[in-house]
Design a protein around this motif. Structure first.
Motif, PDB file in Angstrom:
ATOM      1  N   ILE A 173       0.832  -1.208   0.000  1.00 25.21           N
ATOM      2  CA  ILE A 173       0.000   0.000   0.000  1.00 25.21           C
ATOM      3  C   ILE A 173       0.864   1.255   0.000  1.00 25.21           C
ATOM      4  CG2 ILE A 173      -1.679   1.311   1.376  1.00 25.21           C
ATOM      5  CD1 ILE A 173      -2.682  -1.482   2.391  1.00 25.21           C
ATOM      6  N   LYS A 174       1.909   1.253   0.780  1.00 26.36           N
ATOM      7  CA  LYS A 174       2.795   2.412   0.911  1.00 26.36           C
ATOM      8  C   LYS A 174       3.974   2.263  -0.045  1.00 26.36           C
ATOM      9  CE  LYS A 174       5.276   5.076   4.446  1.00 26.36           C
ATOM     10  NZ  LYS A 174       4.590   6.328   4.134  1.00 26.36           N
ATOM     11  N   THR A 175       4.082   3.179  -1.014  1.00 25.81           N
ATOM     12  CA  THR A 175       5.173   3.138  -1.995  1.00 25.81           C
ATOM     13  C   THR A 175       5.938   4.462  -2.037  1.00 25.81           C
ATOM     14  OG1 THR A 175       3.678   3.840  -3.755  1.00 25.81           O
ATOM     15  CG2 THR A 175       3.957   1.455  -3.440  1.00 25.81           C
ATOM     16  N   ALA A 176       5.721   5.295  -1.025  1.00 22.46           N
ATOM     17  CA  ALA A 176       6.398   6.592  -0.958  1.00 22.46           C
ATOM     18  C   ALA A 176       6.527   7.012   0.498  1.00 22.46           C
ATOM     19  CB  ALA A 176       5.601   7.638  -1.737  1.00 22.46           C
ATOM     20  N   THR A 177       7.489   7.883   0.743  1.00 23.16           N
ATOM     21  CA  THR A 177       7.670   8.454   2.065  1.00 23.16           C
ATOM     22  C   THR A 177       8.342   9.810   1.914  1.00 23.16           C
ATOM     23  OG1 THR A 177       8.404   7.968   4.328  1.00 23.16           O
ATOM     24  CG2 THR A 177       9.959   7.440   2.539  1.00 23.16           C
ATOM     25  N   GLY A 199      -3.583   6.569   6.694  1.00 18.49           N
ATOM     26  CA  GLY A 199      -4.915   7.045   7.062  1.00 18.49           C
ATOM     27  C   GLY A 199      -5.964   6.656   6.039  1.00 18.49           C
ATOM     28  N   ASP A 200      -6.801   7.634   5.667  1.00 20.84           N
ATOM     29  CA  ASP A 200      -7.851   7.358   4.678  1.00 20.84           C
ATOM     30  C   ASP A 200      -7.360   7.591   3.249  1.00 20.84           C
ATOM     31  OD1 ASP A 200      -7.787  10.118   4.456  1.00 20.84           O
ATOM     32  OD2 ASP A 200      -9.830  10.440   5.189  1.00 20.84           O
ATOM     33  N   ARG A 201      -6.047   7.775   3.104  1.00 20.21           N
ATOM     34  CA  ARG A 201      -5.380   7.934   1.802  1.00 20.21           C
ATOM     35  C   ARG A 201      -5.896   9.149   1.033  1.00 20.21           C
ATOM     36  NH1 ARG A 201      -4.358   2.546  -1.303  1.00 20.21           N
ATOM     37  NH2 ARG A 201      -2.635   3.799  -2.059  1.00 20.21           N
ATOM     38  N   THR A 202      -6.180  10.235   1.761  1.00 13.80           N
ATOM     39  CA  THR A 202      -6.553  11.496   1.112  1.00 13.80           C
ATOM     40  C   THR A 202      -5.445  12.513   1.337  1.00 13.80           C
ATOM     41  OG1 THR A 202      -7.653  12.380   3.085  1.00 13.80           O
ATOM     42  CG2 THR A 202      -9.018  11.105   1.531  1.00 13.80           C
ATOM     43  N   TYR A 203      -5.442  13.538   0.507  1.00 11.91           N
ATOM     44  CA  TYR A 203      -4.467  14.616   0.653  1.00 11.91           C
ATOM     45  C   TYR A 203      -4.666  15.330   1.991  1.00 11.91           C
ATOM     46  CZ  TYR A 203      -1.571  18.661  -0.341  1.00 11.91           C
ATOM     47  OH  TYR A 203      -0.604  19.622  -0.281  1.00 11.91           O
ATOM     48  N   THR A 204      -5.913  15.533   2.372  1.00 17.15           N
ATOM     49  CA  THR A 204      -6.206  16.230   3.625  1.00 17.15           C
ATOM     50  C   THR A 204      -5.629  15.465   4.818  1.00 17.15           C
ATOM     51  OG1 THR A 204      -8.220  17.170   2.703  1.00 17.15           O
ATOM     52  CG2 THR A 204      -8.061  17.141   5.110  1.00 17.15           C
ATOM     53  N   TYR A 205      -5.825  14.162   4.835  1.00 14.75           N
ATOM     54  CA  TYR A 205      -5.257  13.357   5.919  1.00 14.75           C
ATOM     55  C   TYR A 205      -3.731  13.479   5.914  1.00 14.75           C
ATOM     56  CZ  TYR A 205      -3.824   9.648   8.990  1.00 14.75           C
ATOM     57  OH  TYR A 205      -3.222   8.963  10.015  1.00 14.75           O
TER      58      TYR A 205
END
Length: 155
Positions: A48-52, A112-118
């Motif tokens: 799910i996570k491919t960036a940091t 989180g909910d995978r939104t920019y705001t989060y």
């Protein structure tokens, strides 16, 4: 991100992974994610996570080199207990002001909910706390080191 020297278990994992493969890369770092190491590592292992990203200022404060794709940087992701969990390879690095990070990158961080705001809210809170510790003030245009990576192996 918190950088660590390669510990014995991480080194064993690294050598084990490359055993029998051609040309083991010489450069590897081992580190854990800053905010919630175990949860974020699990997101990586789940694909799910491919960036940091991390604050540019912290690399100077901690005397750490920036990640690089020119040498095909590899990293061993560590648990909160410094146990090796996975190997990733950096595929792209950009230094950008935080307020210019794309929504697509924020979603690729997988949190989180995978939104920019989060993404914004979580990172603003994290960076305010971390910057305060070193006597710096958060600014919306603070420079971030934005790293994209591929999952190479899960232990």
């Amino acid at each position: 991100m918190e950088n660590h020297r390669i510990n014995v278990k991480a080194e064993l994992y690294w050598n084990e992974y490359w055993q029998g493969k051609d040309e083991k890369p010489q450069l590897v770092s081992a580190w854990q994610f800053g905010a919630d190491p175990d949860h974020l590592a699990q997101l990586v292992m789940d694909g799910i996570k491919t960036a940091t990203c991390s604050g540019y200022v912290f690399y100077g404060e901690e005397n750490e080199p920036l990640p690089s794709v020119s040498v095909g940087d590899y990293s061993i992701i560590l648990s909160s207990e410094d146990l090796p969990l996975a190997i990733i390879q950096t595929v792209k690095v950009e230094v950008l002001p935080m307020n210019e990070v794309s929504e697509e990158f924020a979603i690729a961080e997988g949190e989180g909910d995978r939104t920019y705001t989060y993404w914004w809210d979580a990172h603003e809170k994290f960076f305010k706390e971390e910057l305060d510790k070193i006597g710096h003030t958060f600014k919306e245009d603070m420079l971030l080191v934005c790293e994209r990576f591929e999952l190479i192996h899960v232990k």
